[in-house]
Enzyme design. Structure first.
Site, PDB file in Angstrom:
ATOM      1  N   SER A 190      -0.022-101.502  53.957  1.00  0.00           N
ATOM      2  CA  SER A 190      -0.247-100.166  53.423  1.00  0.00           C
ATOM      3  C   SER A 190      -1.573 -99.621  53.936  1.00  0.00           C
ATOM      4  O   SER A 190      -2.491-100.378  54.261  1.00  0.00           O
ATOM      5  CB  SER A 190      -0.259-100.219  51.888  1.00  0.00           C
ATOM      6  OG  SER A 190      -0.766 -99.033  51.333  1.00  0.00           O
ATOM      7  N   GLU A 196      -4.081-104.235  54.722  1.00  0.00           N
ATOM      8  CA  GLU A 196      -4.533-102.901  54.333  1.00  0.00           C
ATOM      9  C   GLU A 196      -5.083-102.148  55.533  1.00  0.00           C
ATOM     10  O   GLU A 196      -5.918-102.680  56.280  1.00  0.00           O
ATOM     11  CB  GLU A 196      -5.619-102.988  53.260  1.00  0.00           C
ATOM     12  CG  GLU A 196      -5.126-103.524  51.940  1.00  0.00           C
ATOM     13  CD  GLU A 196      -6.201-103.474  50.856  1.00  0.00           C
ATOM     14  OE1 GLU A 196      -5.830-103.547  49.672  1.00  0.00           O
ATOM     15  OE2 GLU A 196      -7.397-103.372  51.186  1.00  0.00           O
ATOM     16  N   CYS A 197      -4.604-100.934  55.702  1.00  0.00           N
ATOM     17  CA  CYS A 197      -5.132 -99.997  56.689  1.00  0.00           C
ATOM     18  C   CYS A 197      -5.158-100.618  58.084  1.00  0.00           C
ATOM     19  O   CYS A 197      -4.127-100.722  58.730  1.00  0.00           O
ATOM     20  CB  CYS A 197      -6.508 -99.506  56.251  1.00  0.00           C
ATOM     21  SG  CYS A 197      -6.956 -97.908  56.967  1.00  0.00           S
ATOM     22  N   GLY A 198      -6.303-101.069  58.584  1.00  0.00           N
ATOM     23  CA  GLY A 198      -6.347-101.688  59.898  1.00  0.00           C
ATOM     24  C   GLY A 198      -5.426-102.887  59.999  1.00  0.00           C
ATOM     25  O   GLY A 198      -4.818-103.140  61.045  1.00  0.00           O
ATOM     26  N   TYR A 254      -2.594-103.188  58.406  1.00  0.00           N
ATOM     27  CA  TYR A 254      -1.261-102.581  58.529  1.00  0.00           C
ATOM     28  C   TYR A 254      -0.986-102.235  59.981  1.00  0.00           C
ATOM     29  O   TYR A 254       0.091-102.520  60.522  1.00  0.00           O
ATOM     30  CB  TYR A 254      -1.235-101.342  57.634  1.00  0.00           C
ATOM     31  CG  TYR A 254       0.078-100.588  57.519  1.00  0.00           C
ATOM     32  CD1 TYR A 254       1.289-101.126  57.913  1.00  0.00           C
ATOM     33  CD2 TYR A 254       0.079 -99.302  56.981  1.00  0.00           C
ATOM     34  CE1 TYR A 254       2.478-100.422  57.779  1.00  0.00           C
ATOM     35  CE2 TYR A 254       1.260 -98.586  56.840  1.00  0.00           C
ATOM     36  CZ  TYR A 254       2.450 -99.142  57.239  1.00  0.00           C
ATOM     37  OH  TYR A 254       3.622 -98.429  57.106  1.00  0.00           O
TER      38      TYR A 254
END
Length: 442
Positions: A415, A322-324, A326
């Site tokens: 994501s 997730e986020c970082g 990704y």
């Protein structure tokens, strides 16, 4: 019925000093020998680190967009077990949320659902008598929100505090406490909010010394909160460990909802932390979690750890990033003019932009991934400055829109959306079931 003394700290706007006041109040209550359970309204990973440092207790997020009333009450009662009092730090302004009136995703919504008294934290710099009509407006705006007192921040002097107290008396509200105008009491910030508690030592001793508070008044208001109906258990009955899940945990990656990690453990996960910054090998595990964080601040170090990048690239089981996380799985990360190769499991290069992407999200799976089958919907939020470009195999479509986002190949889910897994336990069940059969399933 359960009687849980409780108080919500809200404010007219962001930046008024809710976190600073919450830390000071936690310290003062702790000195009384009280066990205080902090909560944070909204999808926030950073403020809870400071609340945990001041209280010594795990901090839970209360969010009316992620959870319905029963779920929110269940989580609140779960977190408040063994505590003498619950202190809930709000988000943004009291009525700021997903919609213009703050009906969903706001501090006001959480205060209504918890039937909790609210104390407003007001930035009093540059005002005296005007504090009264300001607070009166917030008190009268919504009869379902009980504004019962005020904390003043950035107060110029004892005389200034006395003026504020006199003005508030005109509208029948007490000044419960105040902090002086002193920049050394502020917590440093960066582009995603406050700096994490582990990176800077909040001036806790100075805060406690500077804080002027009517603790007896605070306790009377908190203890006057009405009893709550007994809610169902937030977590299912704990199962024996059946899957080892390695999760990234260091200065670059540490954005996880604690209740989500507890749910994983309750459903049979043995959680094993590892550091993409410092470790050269992954722990023995069947699934991998890469949470959010600040990889852009550690791009050089993450890239230099080639052994870990290769271990992640060759990992055979299901991966959720997730986020970082990704960004770490991408082909590489741009930090200014410098490019740093990353794991290379997903297409695209991460670049930082000047403006953030932020907001609540409800997303629908475009194809099967480690958490969802095609067509299943999940709730979450985004808050990031990075951009990845278009994906050849997007994971999600925004519900009610055409925007697509993320990447999946069935085994990997990467994501920018931070999903709130306790709202969709079926996703956790799917993740652990895939991990049990990995790598045969892929």
């Amino acid at each position: 019925m359960r009687r849980i003394p409780r108080l919500v700290l809200a404010a007219p706007h962001s930046g008024a000093g809710k976190t600073t006041l919450a830390l000071a109040l936690l310290l003062a209550l702790g000195e009384r020998g009280l066990r205080v359970q902090p909560f944070k309204v909204g999808p926030d990973y950073v403020d809870p680190t400071h609340l945990e440092a001041a209280s010594g207790r795990r901090v839970y997020n209360l969010d009316g967009f992620f959870l319905d009333q029963e779920g929110l009450l269940s989580l609140f009662q779960h977190g408040a077990r063994g505590a003498d009092l619950a202190l809930v730090e709000g988000v943004m302004g009291l009525f700021d949320g997903k919609d213009p009136l703050g009906r969903v995703g706001s501090t006001a919504q959480v205060a209504r659902l918890l039937e909790a008294p609210v104390a407003l934290v007001v930035d009093a710099s540059g005002m005296a008598g005007s504090i009264a009509p300001l607070v009166q407006g917030f008190r009268s705006f919504d009869p379902g929100v009980q504004v019962v007192g005020v904390f003043a921040n950035r107060v110029g002097s004892e005389r200034h505090a006395a003026l504020l107290q006199e003005a508030l008396a005109q509208v029948g509200l007490p000044l419960l406490g105040w902090l002086p105008q002193d920049p050394t009491l502020e917590i440093p910030e960066r582009h995603l909010g406050l700096v994490l508690a582990g990176e800077v030592r909040p001036p806790l001793a100075a805060l406690r010394q500077a804080f002027r508070v009517d603790l007896d008044g605070v306790l009377r208001l908190a203890q006057a909160a009405s009893p709550l109906s007994e809610a169902p258990p937030f977590l299912p009955e704990r199962r024996p460990p059946r899957v080892r899940v390695a999760y990234a945990w260091d200065q670059a990656f540490r954005f996880y909802y604690p209740e989500a990690l507890e749910l994983l453990e309750a459903l049979g996960a043995e959680l094993i932390p590892f550091s993409p910054l410092e470790d050269e090998a992954l722990p023995e595990a069947q699934a991998l979690l890469l949470g959010g964080g600040y990889p852009e601040l550690f791009a050089r170090e993450l890239s230099a750890n080639r052994a870990m990048r290769e271990a992640v690239r060759l990992f055979p089981g299901p991966v959720v990033a997730e986020c970082g996380g990704y960004m770490y799985l991408s082909q590489g990360l741009w930090a200014g003019e410098d490019f740093f190769p990353m794991v290379g499991l997903v297409p695209g290069e991460a670049r930082m932009a000047e403006r953030p992407v932020l907001g609540y999200r409800e997303v629908e799976a475009l194809r099967d991934n480690p958490l969802a089958r095609r067509g299943e919907a999940f709730k979450g939020h985004e808050f990031h400055y990075a951009r990845m470009g278009s994906s050849p195999s997007p994971a999600w479509r925004r519900v009610g829109g055409e925007e697509v986002e993320g990447y999946t190949d069935g085994r990997i889910l990467a994501s920018f959306v931070h999903l709130y897994l306790p709202a969709r336990r079926v996703g956790v069940e799917r993740f652990l079931a895939l991990a049990e059969s990995a790598p045969e399933n892929f």
